[in-house]
Design a protein around this motif. Structure first.
Motif, PDB file in Angstrom:
ATOM      1  N   LYS A  24      33.712  38.861  46.964  1.00 11.10           N
ATOM      2  CA  LYS A  24      33.787  40.245  46.491  1.00 11.10           C
ATOM      3  C   LYS A  24      35.227  40.590  46.113  1.00 11.10           C
ATOM      4  O   LYS A  24      36.174  40.075  46.696  1.00 11.10           O
ATOM      5  N   TYR A  25      35.361  41.477  45.158  1.00  6.47           N
ATOM      6  CA  TYR A  25      36.697  41.995  44.835  1.00  6.47           C
ATOM      7  C   TYR A  25      36.919  43.298  45.587  1.00  6.47           C
ATOM      8  O   TYR A  25      35.983  44.002  45.935  1.00  6.47           O
ATOM      9  N   TYR A  26      38.185  43.609  45.808  1.00  6.66           N
ATOM     10  CA  TYR A  26      38.557  44.788  46.583  1.00  6.66           C
ATOM     11  C   TYR A  26      38.587  46.039  45.708  1.00  6.66           C
ATOM     12  O   TYR A  26      38.142  47.104  46.105  1.00  6.66           O
ATOM     13  N   PHE A  27      39.134  45.897  44.527  1.00  3.66           N
ATOM     14  CA  PHE A  27      39.446  47.031  43.675  1.00  3.66           C
ATOM     15  C   PHE A  27      39.176  46.625  42.236  1.00  3.66           C
ATOM     16  O   PHE A  27      39.445  45.489  41.854  1.00  3.66           O
ATOM     17  N   CYS A  28      38.647  47.530  41.443  1.00  3.76           N
ATOM     18  CA  CYS A  28      38.467  47.279  40.012  1.00  3.76           C
ATOM     19  C   CYS A  28      38.757  48.571  39.281  1.00  3.76           C
ATOM     20  O   CYS A  28      37.948  49.505  39.309  1.00  3.76           O
ATOM     21  N   ASP A  29      39.926  48.641  38.653  1.00  3.03           N
ATOM     22  CA  ASP A  29      40.312  49.855  37.946  1.00  3.03           C
ATOM     23  C   ASP A  29      41.653  49.632  37.273  1.00  3.03           C
ATOM     24  O   ASP A  29      42.270  48.586  37.430  1.00  3.03           O
ATOM     25  N   LEU A  42      49.801  48.002  32.871  1.00  2.00           N
ATOM     26  CA  LEU A  42      49.041  46.787  32.594  1.00  2.00           C
ATOM     27  C   LEU A  42      49.909  45.777  31.842  1.00  2.00           C
ATOM     28  O   LEU A  42      49.917  44.591  32.180  1.00  2.00           O
ATOM     29  N   ASN A  43      50.637  46.242  30.858  1.00  4.38           N
ATOM     30  CA  ASN A  43      51.518  45.353  30.102  1.00  4.38           C
ATOM     31  C   ASN A  43      52.569  44.717  31.018  1.00  4.38           C
ATOM     32  O   ASN A  43      52.817  43.505  30.937  1.00  4.38           O
ATOM     33  N   LEU A  44      53.150  45.505  31.915  1.00  5.34           N
ATOM     34  CA  LEU A  44      54.141  44.971  32.860  1.00  5.34           C
ATOM     35  C   LEU A  44      53.520  43.935  33.794  1.00  5.34           C
ATOM     36  O   LEU A  44      54.150  42.926  34.125  1.00  5.34           O
ATOM     37  N   ILE A  45      52.285  44.174  34.209  1.00  2.14           N
ATOM     38  CA  ILE A  45      51.582  43.207  35.065  1.00  2.14           C
ATOM     39  C   ILE A  45      51.353  41.910  34.305  1.00  2.14           C
ATOM     40  O   ILE A  45      51.641  40.820  34.805  1.00  2.14           O
ATOM     41  N   LEU A  46      50.837  42.020  33.084  1.00  2.00           N
ATOM     42  CA  LEU A  46      50.530  40.823  32.295  1.00  2.00           C
ATOM     43  C   LEU A  46      51.785  40.029  31.940  1.00  2.00           C
ATOM     44  O   LEU A  46      51.728  38.807  31.808  1.00  2.00           O
ATOM     45  N   LEU A  73      41.629  40.262  46.504  1.00  2.00           N
ATOM     46  CA  LEU A  73      41.529  40.066  45.058  1.00  2.00           C
ATOM     47  C   LEU A  73      41.082  41.354  44.394  1.00  2.00           C
ATOM     48  O   LEU A  73      40.164  42.018  44.882  1.00  2.00           O
ATOM     49  N   SER A  74      41.723  41.709  43.279  1.00  2.00           N
ATOM     50  CA  SER A  74      41.362  42.922  42.553  1.00  2.00           C
ATOM     51  C   SER A  74      41.350  42.660  41.056  1.00  2.00           C
ATOM     52  O   SER A  74      42.141  41.855  40.548  1.00  2.00           O
ATOM     53  N   ILE A  75      40.463  43.363  40.359  1.00  2.00           N
ATOM     54  CA  ILE A  75      40.391  43.297  38.907  1.00  2.00           C
ATOM     55  C   ILE A  75      41.178  44.470  38.349  1.00  2.00           C
ATOM     56  O   ILE A  75      40.924  45.624  38.713  1.00  2.00           O
ATOM     57  N   ILE A  76      42.121  44.172  37.462  1.00  2.00           N
ATOM     58  CA  ILE A  76      42.887  45.227  36.813  1.00  2.00           C
ATOM     59  C   ILE A  76      42.346  45.374  35.393  1.00  2.00           C
ATOM     60  O   ILE A  76      42.226  44.403  34.652  1.00  2.00           O
ATOM     61  N   THR A  77      42.016  46.606  35.046  1.00  2.00           N
ATOM     62  CA  THR A  77      41.459  46.903  33.731  1.00  2.00           C
ATOM     63  C   THR A  77      42.457  47.702  32.906  1.00  2.00           C
ATOM     64  O   THR A  77      43.451  48.214  33.428  1.00  2.00           O
ATOM     65  N   ASP A  78      42.136  47.844  31.625  1.00  2.00           N
ATOM     66  CA  ASP A  78      42.865  48.813  30.825  1.00  2.00           C
ATOM     67  C   ASP A  78      42.256  50.185  31.125  1.00  2.00           C
ATOM     68  O   ASP A  78      41.313  50.308  31.909  1.00  2.00           O
ATOM     69  N   GLY A  81      38.552  50.628  30.952  1.00  2.00           N
ATOM     70  CA  GLY A  81      37.692  49.890  31.874  1.00  2.00           C
ATOM     71  C   GLY A  81      37.426  48.446  31.504  1.00  2.00           C
ATOM     72  O   GLY A  81      36.561  47.815  32.107  1.00  2.00           O
ATOM     73  N   ASN A  82      38.149  47.921  30.529  1.00  2.00           N
ATOM     74  CA  ASN A  82      37.989  46.521  30.140  1.00  2.00           C
ATOM     75  C   ASN A  82      38.829  45.637  31.052  1.00  2.00           C
ATOM     76  O   ASN A  82      40.039  45.848  31.172  1.00  2.00           O
ATOM     77  N   PRO A  83      38.235  44.641  31.701  1.00  2.00           N
ATOM     78  CA  PRO A  83      39.000  43.788  32.617  1.00  2.00           C
ATOM     79  C   PRO A  83      40.037  42.963  31.861  1.00  2.00           C
ATOM     80  O   PRO A  83      39.739  42.393  30.811  1.00  2.00           O
ATOM     81  N   LYS A  84      41.250  42.921  32.414  1.00  2.00           N
ATOM     82  CA  LYS A  84      42.342  42.208  31.752  1.00  2.00           C
ATOM     83  C   LYS A  84      42.955  41.111  32.612  1.00  2.00           C
ATOM     84  O   LYS A  84      43.517  40.165  32.094  1.00  2.00           O
ATOM     85  N   CYS A  85      42.881  41.264  33.931  1.00  2.00           N
ATOM     86  CA  CYS A  85      43.401  40.216  34.806  1.00  2.00           C
ATOM     87  C   CYS A  85      42.887  40.423  36.224  1.00  2.00           C
ATOM     88  O   CYS A  85      42.336  41.470  36.558  1.00  2.00           O
ATOM     89  N   ILE A  86      43.098  39.399  37.045  1.00  2.00           N
ATOM     90  CA  ILE A  86      42.783  39.478  38.472  1.00  2.00           C
ATOM     91  C   ILE A  86      44.070  39.193  39.222  1.00  2.00           C
ATOM     92  O   ILE A  86      44.802  38.249  38.887  1.00  2.00           O
ATOM     93  N   ILE A  87      44.333  40.033  40.200  1.00  2.00           N
ATOM     94  CA  ILE A  87      45.528  39.860  41.025  1.00  2.00           C
ATOM     95  C   ILE A  87      45.115  39.517  42.451  1.00  2.00           C
ATOM     96  O   ILE A  87      44.016  39.857  42.888  1.00  2.00           O
TER      97      ILE A  87
END
Length: 152
Positions: A24-29, A42-46, A73-78, A81-87
């Motif tokens: 399971k992921y912890y966070f998705c947003d 998001l750009n800084l993360i990527l 583990l968390s999903i970071i979206t734009d 709500g489009n997923p862009k990466c997992i941290i």
């Protein structure tokens, strides 16, 4: 947020990284209060510049949410709500807001000095506290999460 797209993204990640499919992921947003800030963060993360984030410890109780842990583990979206990466969290530090140092907060990748971090975060955390029913002060503990991008 399109749950089907999120689930497909997560399942692809699990398969490509040979993780159990019931993980399971912890966070998705997205991160940040506005579209403009969310896109910037998001750009800084990527780019690998932003490798940490801050939240208020009291918010977890107010929202009945478990604290993040190392390995979370968390999903970071734009913003849309489009997923862009997992941290993946690599470290969790809980300290009073007033004890934040530039050595720590610079890992968020957004500020060139401690005062700009304080001037940005204090109003946001104060507003969040009002919305969730607690008073945020400089003595309030914050949760500082270090993370790394493990999938994009």
């Amino acid at each position: 947020m399109n749950e089907k797209i999120i689930n497909e993204y997560w399942t692809n990640f699990l398969k490509k990284t040979n993780r159990p499919l019931d993980t399971k992921y912890y966070f998705c947003d997205y991160m940040g209060p506005t579209k403009e800030i969310a896109d910037e963060l998001l750009n800084l993360i990527l780019l690998g510049v932003k490798t940490a984030t801050t939240s208020c410890l009291l918010a977890y109780d107010a929202e009945n949410t478990p604290l993040p842990t190392i390995g979370t583990l968390s999903i970071i979206t734009d913003f849309d709500g489009n997923p862009k990466c997992i941290i993946e969290n690599t470290n969790i530090t809980i300290i009073p807001f007033k004890e934040m140092t530039y050595e720590i907060c610079k890992r968020e990748g957004e500020d060139s000095e401690l005062s700009t971090w304080q001037n940005t975060h204090f109003p946001l955390l104060t507003l969040e506290g009002k919305e969730l029913g607690y008073t945020f002060t400089k003595d309030t503990p914050i949760v500082f999460e270090d993370f790394k991008v493990i999938y994009k």
